[in-house]
Design a protein around this motif. Structure first.
Motif, short mmCIF file in Angstrom:
data_model
loop_
_atom_site.label_atom_id
_atom_site.label_comp_id
_atom_site.label_asym_id
_atom_site.label_seq_id
_atom_site.Cartn_x
_atom_site.Cartn_y
_atom_site.Cartn_z
N GLN A 11 -5.88 -3.96 1.39
CA GLN A 11 -6.41 -4.61 0.19
C GLN A 11 -6.32 -3.64 -0.98
OE1 GLN A 11 -10.45 -5.55 1.28
NE2 GLN A 11 -11.26 -3.77 0.23
N LYS A 12 -6.57 -4.13 -2.16
CA LYS A 12 -6.39 -3.29 -3.35
C LYS A 12 -7.70 -2.70 -3.85
CE LYS A 12 -2.28 -5.76 -4.84
NZ LYS A 12 -1.69 -6.61 -5.90
N LEU A 13 -8.82 -3.22 -3.36
CA LEU A 13 -10.11 -2.75 -3.83
C LEU A 13 -10.55 -1.54 -3.01
CD1 LEU A 13 -11.74 -4.26 -6.05
CD2 LEU A 13 -13.22 -5.09 -4.26
N HIS A 14 -11.09 -0.53 -3.69
CA HIS A 14 -11.72 0.63 -3.05
C HIS A 14 -10.72 1.59 -2.44
CE1 HIS A 14 -14.85 3.07 -1.32
NE2 HIS A 14 -14.28 2.98 -0.15
N ALA A 23 0.83 -1.21 0.00
CA ALA A 23 0.00 0.00 0.00
C ALA A 23 0.87 1.26 0.00
CB ALA A 23 -0.94 -0.01 1.21
N ARG A 65 -6.62 1.89 -0.59
CA ARG A 65 -5.35 1.22 -0.30
C ARG A 65 -4.48 2.20 0.47
NH1 ARG A 65 -1.07 -1.46 -4.57
NH2 ARG A 65 -0.43 -3.19 -3.23
#
Lengths: 433, 433
Positions: A405-408, A378, A410
């Motif tokens: 996580q990489k969605l929405h 991140a 980071r």
């Protein structure tokens, strides 16, 4: 008032709502969320001020309820560190109220126009920030999270459903009641703040499977808790937190930067996710760097877990095993490993990193850029302490959490990350050809 | 070459890889994703051109493989509509290649700087777009999705793991092989495109539980398929598609806009998710509007399912039941209901909408703004056809899908929605005080 489903009846309803099912609570949060979404920024500011004032006024009640949790915790032998996280004294209650006031002053993300254009046929498109609706939070023994998350959710126009750890249940019950009463006094639907603590595990389960009622779920706590929520939930989850954080000392690392940054990243606050856990040292620089860095760490009380070469360069090193490379110590422990090349360092990071933050100390421009490009975390740093991965340090003004996580979202999350967007299209009779 | 785990061995390995486990495939995709992430925009353009050319050259092979799927489908009696979706003739193969070339020309989202500033201590922060890594796709019988998703994933710097429907397995096997060979010829690691079709249900299961290997999963297909993927996956999912789309005809709706927009939204392409399914008409306007709108729909062959009042105003109306309000017909059927007030329309939408697109036809400014504010859908329209909810219409140049969830992406998705971001921090020895 239905009590027909005995297993879903609250086990200890400290909150001033009628006896109801966990599903009723989610449903009322969803209904309340529609009104909260339409509050103006001023309305929300006033509601948060009311909550802050009520927390101050209610300090005695809060501390008394907390004392019951502390007593039970002592009886259950939960350990001093946990007792400390659990504790709310007058000073901590005051800082809870101060934190709410700080959130109240943050710019409101709702209504921000983030994009838009006119379609060739004249339809005007506008992409605007809107609240998620209902934010669910599952967390552990820290009662301050109860207030933090509720304030952040409200400021961003969301209703919130809270599920705190049972160790803090008395404290959380009183905090939720105080916040709900304050909302009511401020003319905001108190159903916008719900707890499902009194449903035990059923409460957590209802949140994780609350599709249609819970729009996003934010777990806060141990890696195990986060893993459970991520794997069990059918509701979208924002994964936060776990940090097996690395610092690489390149051959070109200036001695003082290497020492100061590693010590700062480990010692300044060892219990948090952006503290460094593993240092990887390029072999050629190891004989010069490791004794200096290790001695600075040891003089701050840090226990060093090292590989064979580290053991040969420094005294009082605990031999490192596979478990040390995987460890998120969150304590005054650090793992140090010697690697032959930058490639080996990158391989090690790929294998053991949790994708939170990694930093390289180097004056070699090519190695710096390679590290920035190839490390899939991140936040990727050059010549800076990993402790900077933080919402406040990044200038967001609040700590919603750090997404790994990489969605929405980071990295550090601001209030905007507690919102979604929607598209508005304004036409004058257009049809598609 | 291990075949020790018999249940994981491919059932029909048409792809020119060694016999391997589904986990090997995910692992190779992950490894390949690192190289793909570092390709320049020019590299990716060349790779996609190579794929387009190889599809053209391979047209005969593709059509021959597809004929086997069509034959099997006929034997299995899968129905004409499905056979049509399955079919690849020369014209459709040519348009597959053309679609790849179009994706190749789209601006590359990777490397875009989306934010950044300098911290007070001098550390330079930069937020840049990076690929997700590995995009998983689970979809049904349309072999064109195999090529579309692979092209979109590659253009945005991702590796892709495909799981298509078994009805298209021969077509998909050849398409994947052609694309992999083309990548190889273009000097790109062919492991960046994987299929797990030959593992049957185990392939889908491995994708849905591929944490650490699959960064995001995109289901494309029926509501049932999407529901399964969303509830079963432990990997983050971008939920797309299902559209129970509403148009509200306000008391002030101009007759011609009401008629033209409803007819366009239903008839122009009834089989897609942005086609209207339910029309809600304000009672006061019903006697004037419904006969005109219904007659225009009926003259286009649309079957009307209506409530009592609609049945009284129009002939040949099928009495509507609860199922009609829930239906995503995807056919020349439409449900029409009379409501007393705008509140009733909003209640109906809250209850039955899938959060895709809703439109109101009105000249009343207050009603228009209220509808825009209160309807909680990805796209909310005033006086425009719901058919405009589309990546190409929104100017994104490509149709990655239409997100009906609130996390990460909402509404039509462009290439940018197939990327994440990361923060780069460049310092000169800074530590946290």
């Amino acid at each position: 008032m239905s009590t027909s489903i005995a297993t879903e009846a609250p086990v200890d309803s400290g909150v001033d709502t009628p006896v109801d099912t966990v599903q009723d609570r989610l449903s009322r949060a969803k209904t309340a969320s529609r009104a909260v979404a339409r509050l103006t920024s001023d309305d929300k500011h006033r509601a948060l001020e009311a909550i802050a004032a009520a927390i101050e006024t209610g300090a005695e009640r809060i501390v008394a309820a907390n004392a019951l949790d502390i007593d039970r915790g002592r009886t259950d032998g939960i350990g001093d560190a946990l007792i400390d996280r659990l504790r709310l004294d007058d000073r901590r209650v005051a800082s809870l109220a101060a934190a709410v006031r700080e959130v109240a002053t943050l710019p409101d993300p709702v209504g921000q126009v983030v994009g838009g254009h006119r379609m060739p046929n004249g339809v005007a498109l506008e992409q605007v920030r809107v609240p998620f609706g209902v934010v669910g939070a599952i967390y552990e023994a820290r009662p301050n999270v109860t207030v933090d998350i509720a304030a952040l959710a409200l400021r961003s126009g969301n209703a919130v459903v809270l599920r705190g750890g049972s160790a803090a249940r008395e404290s959380n019950t009183v905090l939720v009641q105080i916040m709900r009463d304050a909302l009511d006094d401020a003319g905001v639907d108190p159903e916008a703040i719900q707890t499902v603590d009194d449903f035990g595990r059923d409460g957590a389960r209802a949140l994780m499977h609350g599709r249609g009622f819970v729009d996003v779920l934010v777990p806060r706590g141990s890696a195990a808790l986060i893993e459970t929520v991520v794997t069990e939930s059918t509701v979208p989850v924002i994964e936060t937190g776990a940090g097996v954080v690395h610092i690489v000392l390149d051959e070109s690392a200036p001695m003082d930067w290497a020492r100061d940054i590693v010590v700062n990243a480990k010692v300044q606050r060892p219990s948090v996710c952006n503290a460094v856990e593993t240092v990887l040292v390029l072999r050629q620089a190891a004989p010069q760097l490791i004794p200096v860095v290790a001695s600075a760490l040891q003089s701050e009380g840090v226990a060093i877990h090292g590989d064979d070469m580290v053991q040969g360069l420094v005294t009082q090193v605990i031999p490192a095993t596979e478990e040390d490379w995987e460890a998120e110590y969150l304590s005054l422990d650090i793992a140090i490993k010697v690697v032959d090349t930058l490639d080996d360092a990158l391989d090690h990071i790929r294998r053991y990193s949790t994708g939170h933050t990694e930093s390289i100390i180097t004056t070699d421009a090519l190695n710096a850029e390679r590290f920035l490009a190839e490390v899939d975390s991140a936040v990727v740093m050059v010549n800076a302490s990993t402790r900077f991965t933080d919402g406040a340090e990044f200038g967001f003004g609040a700590e919603v959490g750090i997404s790994t996580q990489k969605l929405h979202a980071r990295g550090p999350m601001g209030l905007a990350e507690l919102t979604s967007t929607k598209w508005l299209a304004r036409g004058s009779g257009q049809t598609r050809g």
